[in-house]
Motif scaffolding. Structure first.
Motif, PDB file in Angstrom:
ATOM      1  N   GLU A  90       0.829  -1.206   0.000  1.00 24.15           N
ATOM      2  CA  GLU A  90       0.000   0.000   0.000  1.00 24.15           C
ATOM      3  C   GLU A  90       0.866   1.259   0.000  1.00 24.15           C
ATOM      4  N   SER A  93       2.333   1.684  -3.474  1.00 27.78           N
ATOM      5  CA  SER A  93       1.370   2.214  -4.445  1.00 27.78           C
ATOM      6  C   SER A  93       1.051   3.686  -4.170  1.00 27.78           C
ATOM      7  N   MET A  94       1.087   4.098  -2.910  1.00 26.73           N
ATOM      8  CA  MET A  94       0.882   5.509  -2.588  1.00 26.73           C
ATOM      9  C   MET A  94       2.032   6.354  -3.147  1.00 26.73           C
ATOM     10  N   ARG A  96       3.862   5.581  -5.745  1.00 27.75           N
ATOM     11  CA  ARG A  96       3.708   5.616  -7.206  1.00 27.75           C
ATOM     12  C   ARG A  96       2.672   6.657  -7.615  1.00 27.75           C
ATOM     13  N   LYS A  97       1.594   6.709  -6.851  1.00 21.87           N
ATOM     14  CA  LYS A  97       0.548   7.695  -7.127  1.00 21.87           C
ATOM     15  C   LYS A  97       1.083   9.123  -6.958  1.00 21.87           C
ATOM     16  N   ASN A 100       3.378   9.902  -9.902  1.00 18.48           N
ATOM     17  CA  ASN A 100       2.615  10.211 -11.109  1.00 18.48           C
ATOM     18  C   ASN A 100       2.045  11.623 -11.058  1.00 18.48           C
ATOM     19  N   SER A 101       1.551  12.027  -9.894  1.00 15.88           N
ATOM     20  CA  SER A 101       1.021  13.387  -9.754  1.00 15.88           C
ATOM     21  C   SER A 101       2.131  14.418  -9.865  1.00 15.88           C
ATOM     22  N   MET A 125      -5.227  15.361  -4.347  1.00 11.31           N
ATOM     23  CA  MET A 125      -4.778  13.978  -4.367  1.00 11.31           C
ATOM     24  C   MET A 125      -4.101  13.608  -3.041  1.00 11.31           C
ATOM     25  N   MET A 129      -5.394  10.841  -0.178  1.00 14.61           N
ATOM     26  CA  MET A 129      -4.538   9.761   0.323  1.00 14.61           C
ATOM     27  C   MET A 129      -4.418   9.821   1.843  1.00 14.61           C
TER      28      MET A 129
END
Length: 134
Positions: A90, A93-94, A96-97, A100-101, A125, A129
């Motif tokens: 988790e 993936s946070m 990575r998010k 990306n932002s 964003m 999260m």
């Protein structure tokens, strides 16, 4: 926290805000561990696509995680130690998010690299999260 390659903050956000100075301090003290992990990886970091550094260090109250981009921009996440629902996947993936932002911000022609980030979309964003984690 999002820090540029020269280690000054581009974006730092904390919830709750009453301990904001403590979180700023925690983010900046974790930079030494980030630099150690990067130098320990050496050439392997250049070859890796995965830039997740994992758990940098735990304290009694918090766990500090790190992530580094190819351009040496550092992401630092401080999470409450009592939150056992967050697993390594988790957190990864946070990051990575977030990456990306951040890439979306860098693609904006009106953003000067190295300036503090003042993006409503990035704020939204990050807030979403943080609400998922809390």
């Amino acid at each position: 926290g999002l820090l540029c390659s020269q280690n000054y903050p581009l974006y730092i956000r904390s919830v709750p805000t009453e301990n904001e100075l403590k979180f700023h301090y925690t983010v900046h003290t974790s930079l030494d561990v980030v630099d150690e992990k990067i130098s320990a990886m050496g050439k392997a970091l250049v070859d890796q696509r995965e830039l997740y550094l994992g758990l940098l260090y735990p304290t009694e109250d918090y766990k500090v995680y790190g992530y580094v981009t190819n351009s040496k921009v550092k992401f630092v996440m401080v999470v409450d130690s009592s939150n056992t629902a967050l697993r390594d996947n988790e957190i990864r993936s946070m990051f990575r998010k977030l990456h990306n932002s951040y890439t979306d911000i860098m693609c904006n022609p009106f953003y000067n690299p190295g300036d503090r980030i003042h993006s409503r979309a990035f704020d939204t964003m990050v807030n979403s999260m943080m609400m998922q984690v809390c």
